[in-house]
Design an enzyme around this catalytic site. Sequence first.
Site, PDB file in Angstrom:
ATOM      1  N   LYS A 157       0.774  -1.204  -0.053  1.00 59.07           N
ATOM      2  CA  LYS A 157      -0.082  -0.052   0.146  1.00 59.07           C
ATOM      3  C   LYS A 157       0.826   1.289   0.080  1.00 59.07           C
ATOM      4  O   LYS A 157       0.591   2.169  -0.914  1.00 59.07           O
ATOM      5  CB  LYS A 157      -0.943  -0.120   1.197  1.00 59.07           C
ATOM      6  CG  LYS A 157      -1.902   1.009   1.329  1.00 59.07           C
ATOM      7  CD  LYS A 157      -2.681   0.874   2.408  1.00 59.07           C
ATOM      8  CE  LYS A 157      -3.565   1.996   2.930  1.00 59.07           C
ATOM      9  NZ  LYS A 157      -4.750   1.917   3.826  1.00 59.07           N
ATOM     10  N   GLU A 185      10.609  -4.531   4.569  1.00 60.12           N
ATOM     11  CA  GLU A 185      10.870  -6.026   4.096  1.00 60.12           C
ATOM     12  C   GLU A 185      10.465  -6.099   2.707  1.00 60.12           C
ATOM     13  O   GLU A 185      11.103  -6.884   2.026  1.00 60.12           O
ATOM     14  CB  GLU A 185       9.857  -6.746   4.980  1.00 60.12           C
ATOM     15  CG  GLU A 185      10.036  -7.007   6.440  1.00 60.12           C
ATOM     16  CD  GLU A 185       9.355  -5.902   7.259  1.00 60.12           C
ATOM     17  OE1 GLU A 185       9.165  -4.883   6.619  1.00 60.12           O
ATOM     18  OE2 GLU A 185       8.890  -6.307   8.432  1.00 60.12           O
ATOM     19  N   GLY A 200      -5.029  -2.460   5.302  1.00 61.67           N
ATOM     20  CA  GLY A 200      -4.144  -3.447   4.692  1.00 61.67           C
ATOM     21  C   GLY A 200      -5.040  -4.891   4.999  1.00 61.67           C
ATOM     22  O   GLY A 200      -4.980  -5.400   3.969  1.00 61.67           O
ATOM     23  N   ARG A 201      -5.173  -5.148   6.120  1.00 64.65           N
ATOM     24  CA  ARG A 201      -5.882  -6.335   6.449  1.00 64.65           C
ATOM     25  C   ARG A 201      -7.317  -6.584   5.925  1.00 64.65           C
ATOM     26  O   ARG A 201      -7.847  -7.380   6.176  1.00 64.65           O
ATOM     27  CB  ARG A 201      -5.924  -6.510   7.929  1.00 64.65           C
ATOM     28  CG  ARG A 201      -6.467  -5.563   8.758  1.00 64.65           C
ATOM     29  CD  ARG A 201      -5.967  -5.459  10.470  1.00 64.65           C
ATOM     30  NE  ARG A 201      -6.468  -4.295  11.035  1.00 64.65           N
ATOM     31  CZ  ARG A 201      -5.942  -3.260  11.147  1.00 64.65           C
ATOM     32  NH1 ARG A 201      -4.881  -3.219  10.494  1.00 64.65           N
ATOM     33  NH2 ARG A 201      -6.491  -2.222  11.988  1.00 64.65           N
ATOM     34  N   GLU A 225      -5.024  -7.240  15.116  1.00 67.47           N
ATOM     35  CA  GLU A 225      -4.376  -5.724  14.826  1.00 67.47           C
ATOM     36  C   GLU A 225      -5.550  -4.874  14.778  1.00 67.47           C
ATOM     37  O   GLU A 225      -5.245  -3.490  15.076  1.00 67.47           O
ATOM     38  CB  GLU A 225      -3.859  -6.024  13.427  1.00 67.47           C
ATOM     39  CG  GLU A 225      -2.662  -5.033  12.889  1.00 67.47           C
ATOM     40  CD  GLU A 225      -1.994  -4.993  11.792  1.00 67.47           C
ATOM     41  OE1 GLU A 225      -1.002  -5.759  11.708  1.00 67.47           O
ATOM     42  OE2 GLU A 225      -2.552  -4.480  10.716  1.00 67.47           O
ATOM     43  N   HIS A 281      -4.497 -33.940  17.683  1.00 66.50           N
ATOM     44  CA  HIS A 281      -3.306 -34.657  18.128  1.00 66.50           C
ATOM     45  C   HIS A 281      -2.233 -33.808  18.875  1.00 66.50           C
ATOM     46  O   HIS A 281      -1.157 -34.345  18.895  1.00 66.50           O
ATOM     47  CB  HIS A 281      -2.798 -35.367  16.863  1.00 66.50           C
ATOM     48  CG  HIS A 281      -3.900 -36.225  16.406  1.00 66.50           C
ATOM     49  ND1 HIS A 281      -3.915 -37.625  16.781  1.00 66.50           N
ATOM     50  CD2 HIS A 281      -4.816 -36.237  15.562  1.00 66.50           C
ATOM     51  CE1 HIS A 281      -5.157 -38.184  16.295  1.00 66.50           C
ATOM     52  NE2 HIS A 281      -5.657 -37.221  15.655  1.00 66.50           N
ATOM     53  N   LYS A 332       8.016  -0.548  12.393  1.00 65.72           N
ATOM     54  CA  LYS A 332       8.523  -0.120  11.213  1.00 65.72           C
ATOM     55  C   LYS A 332       9.369   1.159  11.501  1.00 65.72           C
ATOM     56  O   LYS A 332      10.738   0.946  11.117  1.00 65.72           O
ATOM     57  CB  LYS A 332       7.459   0.286  10.302  1.00 65.72           C
ATOM     58  CG  LYS A 332       6.548  -0.416   9.844  1.00 65.72           C
ATOM     59  CD  LYS A 332       5.575  -0.141   8.805  1.00 65.72           C
ATOM     60  CE  LYS A 332       4.784  -1.113   8.048  1.00 65.72           C
ATOM     61  NZ  LYS A 332       3.766  -0.747   6.906  1.00 65.72           N
TER      62      LYS A 332
END
Length: 540
Positions: free
Chosen positions: A206, A212, A267-268, A353, A384, A506
């Site tokens: 965005k 990263e 973003g999410r 978030e 399990h 960030k």
Amino acid sequence: MNIIPDSSAWQKLQQHYNRLSQCSIQELFAEDPQRAEKFRLEFFDLFLDYSKNIITEETMRLLIALAQEAGLPEAIEDMFNGEHINATENRAVLHTALRNRSDQPVFVDGADIMPDIEQVLERMAAFCEKVRGGRWLGHSGKPIRDVVNIGIGGSDLGPKMACEALMAFASPNLRVHFVSNVDGFHLAHTLSRLNPEQTLFIVASKTFTTQETMCNADSARQWLLQAFASKEAVGKHFVAVSTNSEAVAKFGIQSDNMFEFWDWVGGRYSMCSAIGLPIMLQIGPEHFFHMLEGFHEMDQHFRNAPLHKNMPVILALLGVWYNNFFGAQSHAILPYEQALHRFPAHLQQVDMESNGKSVDRQGKPVTWQTGAVIWGEPGTNGQHSFFQLLHQGTKLIPADFIAFCRSQTPMGEHQQKLLANFVAQTEALAFGKSNAEVLAENPGISSSLAAQKTFGGNRPSNSIIADELNPRSLGRLMALYEHKVFTQGQIWNIYSFDQWGVQLGKELADKVLAELRGSRPAGGHDSSTNAIIQHLKQRA
Ligand code: G6Q
């Protein structure tokens, strides 16, 4: 307005909790043979059974009153109408417009945003048809076989989850990969299997400034230029999804190859925007549009259904009930569908978030619990592993069990066995196994061993079932949880659409990076941080 803890609805719920917490799910079922009928909802093929909760009709009435008092109906309208409900960033929140499949306009600050959305979707579809049809050629004239989405957080988790979930709808000619971690292993390992001549990168960011993503994108460009030694190749092998056209151009991607989205998409919440490009490449535009329709159907349900028949609202209120009254700290998401193995991870971001906040909308520290810890794994694997704690541990962990009547990949008796486990687990969690049953089953067993084998039950769960996992049902399911999160944020009086905690990370990383590089003198932190930086530099 804070309705917690002073509102009358909240106080009534507290009194109701004091009484109901003495009851068990077993007793509630014994008292009312109609219970399963009363606590269920159906919406298209989506079926929600919420009868295995520690609730009565009175609980639900009080919770609905709480939602009313919190102004939920008005808040829903404000979101759909483009009000700037993301107040700390002064933005509208309109992921619902991205999948608005009606012909109704949606306005942000007086301007209809639907034409722009439609235009980007059309460009995406044309691009995807070209790539999928082998007509988008790389620098050496060969068609694309591998797509690598470079992005992180909201620019990675949703599309990755959907691509995994909808693998059964994938084109056999195209493989889609995701690189998010700045750990060089992620990119190097992915590229080691690819041929640069037939690889297309999507740089999804965005802001187009995320450390990263930009680091991975720079290294991917170097990898490509090693193969072609011509900057022109970048235009044939890189496209971008962003709101930052200037930075995209600077990277060397022409505007024709940039797919835009807007600051009113968080973003999410962005997988229905151009951030969904890898999904559309994988499953094709037609299936992608079916997914948007599924989202839209759930959006309409959320906006129009009365609160007591509103699936996202019911799930949200049950979450509030356990979080704020029973003191539950976490909530498990347990899809009995391997293709949904990234679903809990995506929901983790959407929920934690959004509602991992400790200051209310007036800027005051909250005195009540907000977002739960969201976690989970697909069944039956989890059985399990951590299910032991769900059944016999000391913590109350409400869980959503998600399943599909039909398998994407029918094979022998696999699906029946999967569903048998799905059903058996919720039954066992709710009803347990009494000490008397254990003694009857094991004549002569010692009382201490019988105690170990006893299950108290009374552990709540929701069962969420759709006919099959496909683009449309995935869209409905995702929107269900997005609106659940919205509802809870409204009740807790927190802002769900900012993420200042992410921004801080960030900024801090950039500062330390300069110290690790040596371009800024190390030091000035606490003694622990200084020592760690020192150690890393010495041993590098
Ligand atoms: C999501 C968050 C965050 C964001 C990433 C990537 O809601 O804002 O997870 O998506 O930090 O940001 P960019 O897309 O700007 O690279």
